[in-house]
Design a protein around this motif. Structure first.
Motif, PDB file in Angstrom:
ATOM      1  N   SER A   1       0.909  -0.790   0.579  1.00 29.68           N
ATOM      2  CA  SER A   1       0.486  -0.071  -0.588  1.00 29.68           C
ATOM      3  C   SER A   1       0.835   1.048  -0.067  1.00 29.68           C
ATOM      4  N   TRP A   2       0.515   2.090  -1.244  1.00 32.46           N
ATOM      5  CA  TRP A   2       1.623   3.244  -1.295  1.00 32.46           C
ATOM      6  C   TRP A   2       1.058   3.952  -0.056  1.00 32.46           C
ATOM      7  N   GLU A   3      -0.145   4.288  -0.556  1.00 33.37           N
ATOM      8  CA  GLU A   3      -0.932   5.321   1.110  1.00 33.37           C
ATOM      9  C   GLU A   3      -0.211   5.242   2.551  1.00 33.37           C
ATOM     10  N   ASP A   4      -0.191   4.007   2.762  1.00 32.58           N
ATOM     11  CA  ASP A   4       0.576   3.941   4.354  1.00 32.58           C
ATOM     12  C   ASP A   4       2.345   3.246   4.159  1.00 32.58           C
ATOM     13  N   PHE A   5       2.949   3.288   2.983  1.00 28.04           N
ATOM     14  CA  PHE A   5       4.074   2.892   2.705  1.00 28.04           C
ATOM     15  C   PHE A   5       4.388   3.752   1.782  1.00 28.04           C
ATOM     16  N   PRO A   6       4.462   4.989   1.408  1.00 30.86           N
ATOM     17  CA  PRO A   6       5.081   5.715   0.415  1.00 30.86           C
ATOM     18  C   PRO A   6       6.411   5.302   0.015  1.00 30.86           C
ATOM     19  N   GLU A   7       7.514   5.366   0.800  1.00 31.94           N
ATOM     20  CA  GLU A   7       8.668   4.925   0.646  1.00 31.94           C
ATOM     21  C   GLU A   7       8.295   3.480  -0.235  1.00 31.94           C
ATOM     22  N   ALA A   8       7.553   2.496  -0.713  1.00 28.13           N
ATOM     23  CA  ALA A   8       7.815   1.179  -1.523  1.00 28.13           C
ATOM     24  C   ALA A   8       7.916   2.332  -2.740  1.00 28.13           C
ATOM     25  N   GLY A   9       6.999   3.168  -2.816  1.00 28.15           N
ATOM     26  CA  GLY A   9       7.233   3.585  -4.734  1.00 28.15           C
ATOM     27  C   GLY A   9       8.097   4.326  -4.561  1.00 28.15           C
ATOM     28  N   VAL A  10       9.058   5.200  -4.005  1.00 29.18           N
ATOM     29  CA  VAL A  10       9.973   5.534  -4.390  1.00 29.18           C
ATOM     30  C   VAL A  10      10.804   4.544  -4.441  1.00 29.18           C
ATOM     31  N   THR A  11      11.520   3.633  -3.466  1.00 26.87           N
ATOM     32  CA  THR A  11      12.232   2.567  -4.089  1.00 26.87           C
ATOM     33  C   THR A  11      11.598   1.676  -5.340  1.00 26.87           C
ATOM     34  N   ALA A  12      10.813   1.521  -5.583  1.00 30.75           N
ATOM     35  CA  ALA A  12      10.089   0.434  -6.897  1.00 30.75           C
ATOM     36  C   ALA A  12      10.637   1.831  -7.764  1.00 30.75           C
ATOM     37  N   TYR A  13      10.433   3.462  -8.022  1.00 23.42           N
ATOM     38  CA  TYR A  13      10.968   3.957  -8.958  1.00 23.42           C
ATOM     39  C   TYR A  13      13.052   3.989  -9.029  1.00 23.42           C
ATOM     40  N   SER A  14      13.535   3.947  -7.951  1.00 22.77           N
ATOM     41  CA  SER A  14      14.486   3.589  -7.842  1.00 22.77           C
ATOM     42  C   SER A  14      15.066   2.737  -8.791  1.00 22.77           C
TER      43      SER A  14
END
Length: 267
Positions: free
Chosen positions: A215-228
């Motif tokens: 859940s990127w809403e709860d864990f925005p860091e997951a989205g950041v890592t995916a982009y990276s």
């Protein structure tokens, strides 16, 4: 029972050796005897020495310890018992006690393990008897994957666990093992799921299929890592495919489950 003077404590081989080791590593570490006159007359000895702060090594904080030789107790300045020791009958007994306090609270090897850039040196240090050293080897991104795997298999201490989570070189299989055993991990280390997942999602080696499922809403860091991870892909085809999945995720479209393991991607 042997009751040393302040001068004798400062002249103990363990004190002089550890302070010299710190100096060789570039740190001037203080060590003081601070016993008041009344306590001194009663045989108590108080010392002030550094203790390493887990989250901000090499920053240190001075801690005061009271040593009661007659009952063999060592207490910290806040009144918590640190350890029970054998009767301090000789100066050698005091030397052994101080050596154990350095190992428990602030060992030169802890800094050496943190600063080392040699995978071979870290391989030698991973089996140290000092738990803080193991933690620093686990956190050091110069440790080889094999060393980190051996640490995880053999020494599942809090220091090793925390170090591996923070290590950007932590092998993917260890991170997946932690993820798949969340319940037992949380119970063993007394952490909650939010604390654990947020650290897994920040690690650059955490599999992208799990990041896209989070859940990127709860864990925005997951989205950041995916982009990276996507931007590091050498294959333009793979990069565009992962970026399209990220776009689907952001738009709320269900992401397919048949994603490759990140280790299969050319980064």
């Amino acid at each position: 029972m042997y009751i040393p003077t302040h001068e004798e404590i400062l002249d103990l081989p363990s004190v002089k050796r550890n302070l010299a080791e710190f100096k060789r590593l570039g740190y001037s570490v203080p060590f003081e005897c601070t016993t008041g006159s009344t306590a001194f007359g009663n045989g108590t000895r108080q010392i002030s020495m550094p203790a390493w702060i887990k989250e901000s090594i090499p920053e240190v904080k001075m801690w005061e310890y009271s040593i009661y030789p007659y009952n063999g107790n060592v207490f910290s300045g806040n009144g918590h018992g640190i350890k029970k020791v054998a009767p301090l009958k000789t100066l050698e007994d005091w030397d052994n006690l101080l050596e154990s306090l350095f190992r428990q609270k602030f060992s030169p090897d802890v800094l050496r393990a943190r600063k080392s850039t040699s995978a071979d040196e870290l391989e030698v240090m991973y089996d140290s008897k000092v738990v803080g050293v193991k933690g620093q080897v686990a956190e050091n991104e110069n440790s080889s994957p094999d060393t980190l795997r051996k640490l995880w298999r053999r020494f599942k201490s809090e220091e090793v666990f925390s170090g591996l989570l923070k290590n950007p070189s932590c092998p993917t299989d260890i991170l997946v093992d932690i993820f798949k055993n969340q319940e037992s991990i949380m119970s063993k280390y007394y952490v909650n799921d939010f604390w654990l997942l947020s650290r897994l999602y920040k690690n650059p080696n955490f599999p992208i299929e799990f990041l896209l499922d989070a859940s990127w809403e709860d864990f925005p860091e997951a989205g950041v890592t995916a982009y990276s991870q996507a931007n590091k892909l050498k294959s333009e085809e793979e990069r565009n495919r992962i970026l399209s999945l990220i776009t689907m995720k952001e738009m709320g479209i269900l992401v397919p489950k048949d994603l490759p393991d990140l280790s299969d991607l050319d980064i």
